[in-house]
Structures are given as structure tokens and as C-alpha cells.
Design a protein around this motif. Structure first.
Motif, PDB file in Angstrom:
ATOM      1  N   GLU A   1       3.714   0.638   2.808  1.00 35.15           N
ATOM      2  CA  GLU A   1       3.862  -0.747   3.244  1.00 35.15           C
ATOM      3  C   GLU A   1       4.417  -1.823   2.629  1.00 35.15           C
ATOM      4  OE1 GLU A   1       0.475  -4.163   5.116  1.00 35.15           O
ATOM      5  OE2 GLU A   1      -0.121  -2.573   3.640  1.00 35.15           O
TER       6      GLU A   1
ATOM      7  N   THR B   1       0.815  -1.269  -0.045  1.00 40.23           N
ATOM      8  CA  THR B   1      -0.019  -0.081  -0.014  1.00 40.23           C
ATOM      9  C   THR B   1       0.911   1.205  -0.031  1.00 40.23           C
ATOM     10  OG1 THR B   1      -0.101   0.005   2.385  1.00 40.23           O
ATOM     11  CG2 THR B   1      -1.902  -1.097   1.266  1.00 40.23           C
TER      12      THR B   1
ATOM     13  N   LYS C   1       1.642   0.770  -6.271  1.00 41.43           N
ATOM     14  CA  LYS C   1       1.353  -0.638  -5.600  1.00 41.43           C
ATOM     15  C   LYS C   1       1.814  -1.741  -6.456  1.00 41.43           C
ATOM     16  CE  LYS C   1      -2.837  -3.058  -3.484  1.00 41.43           C
ATOM     17  NZ  LYS C   1      -3.004  -4.165  -4.171  1.00 41.43           N
TER      18      LYS C   1
ATOM     19  N   LYS D   1       0.293   5.430   0.794  1.00 37.60           N
ATOM     20  CA  LYS D   1      -0.467   6.588   1.466  1.00 37.60           C
ATOM     21  C   LYS D   1       0.360   7.617   1.732  1.00 37.60           C
ATOM     22  CE  LYS D   1      -4.287   7.872   4.446  1.00 37.60           C
ATOM     23  NZ  LYS D   1      -5.183   7.269   5.477  1.00 37.60           N
ATOM     24  N   ASN D   2       0.392   8.667   0.905  1.00 39.74           N
ATOM     25  CA  ASN D   2       1.284   9.841   1.059  1.00 39.74           C
ATOM     26  C   ASN D   2       2.809   9.343   1.009  1.00 39.74           C
ATOM     27  OD1 ASN D   2      -0.811  11.691   1.087  1.00 39.74           O
ATOM     28  ND2 ASN D   2      -1.052  11.284   3.370  1.00 39.74           N
TER      29      ASN D   2
END
Length: 131
Positions: free
Chosen positions: A104, A97, A125, A99-100
Motif C-alpha cells: 500500500e 503497509t 513499512k 502483505k506478501n
């Protein structure tokens, strides 16, 4: 405080203290002489706890940060947000993942959420990071 110190001292002398097992995620110790500062690249094919300890051992902003590679770019890792020990059938180094500035990333036995320097515009991703 003197009584407290005296009691600890007596317990140590008589070996009447209890030991506590340290967590693998926070209990590892790297001595200064055991670190190789010439190789700051993260091996994602390690257990999540070992990856986390490696990253923590090398985070020293201004002088150095642990690194990873994607395509021809070197990406610096600024920190760890959290780890998850979760079995997945994904290649270690796979970005799960984004996010900003938080990625991950899959490790051998789980995933780790890391913060980056924000210079990862080309990473998507399912991209795979490497040494």
C-alpha cells in the motif's frame, strides 16, 4: 437486435441520448501516441486516480511493466488491487503497509494497493519509493 440498433441510431441522430460521467479511476484514456514507453517509472506525487491509470496503461506482461525505485533496486508493479482516497500527512511514495507481494503506497491524495514481482525484500513499512 435490429430494433435495438435502430433505436440507438435514431437517438444518436436526434441527440436524444443521455450522457454519463466516467469515473476518473477507470475512465481515462491514453492513446498509443501519448504514451512514452521509455519512461515507465511511477510518479507517486500524483492523485491516486492518475497513478492508477498510469499503472493500468503500462501493464503489458512479457514486454513491460510500470516500475518504481527503492535504494538501488527497480521494482516492477504487476497490478492494482484497490485505491483509497484518504487524506494522510505522509510523503507520496511512502509504503504504508506490506502483505506478501502487496504494497500500500501513499499518493498525493490517497493510497493505492499494488502487486509487485516479489523482489522487494528490503522494503519495509515507511520506506519511500521514488521515480
Amino acid at each position: 437486435i435490429n430494433i435495438l440498433v435502430k433505436n440507438w441510431f435514431i437517438n444518436i441522430i436526434h441527440k436524444t441520448y443521455a450522457t454519463v460521467q466516467q469515473s476518473d479511476l477507470i475512465g481515462n484514456y491514453y492513446s498509443r501516441n501519448s504514451l512514452t514507453f521509455s519512461n515507465l517509472f511511477i510518479d507517486w506525487n500524483q492523485e491516486v486516480g492518475r497513478v492508477a491509470c498510469f499503472i493500468q496503461a503500462f501493464i503489458f506482461p512479457v514486454f513491460q511493466l510500470p516500475k518504481t525505485r527503492f535504494a538501488n533496486e527497480i521494482i516492477e508493479i504487476n497490478g492494482i488491487k484497490k485505491t483509497e482516497k484518504k487524506a494522510r500527512k505522509r510523503t507520496p511514495g511512502t509504503v504504508l503497509t506490506i502483505k506478501n507481494d502487496i504494497l500500500e503506497i501513499q499518493t498525493k491524495d490517497g493510497s493505492i494497493f499494488v502487486t509487485t514481482n516479489g523482489k522487494h525484500a528490503k522494503i519495509t513499512k515507511d520506506s519511500v519509493l521514488y521515480l
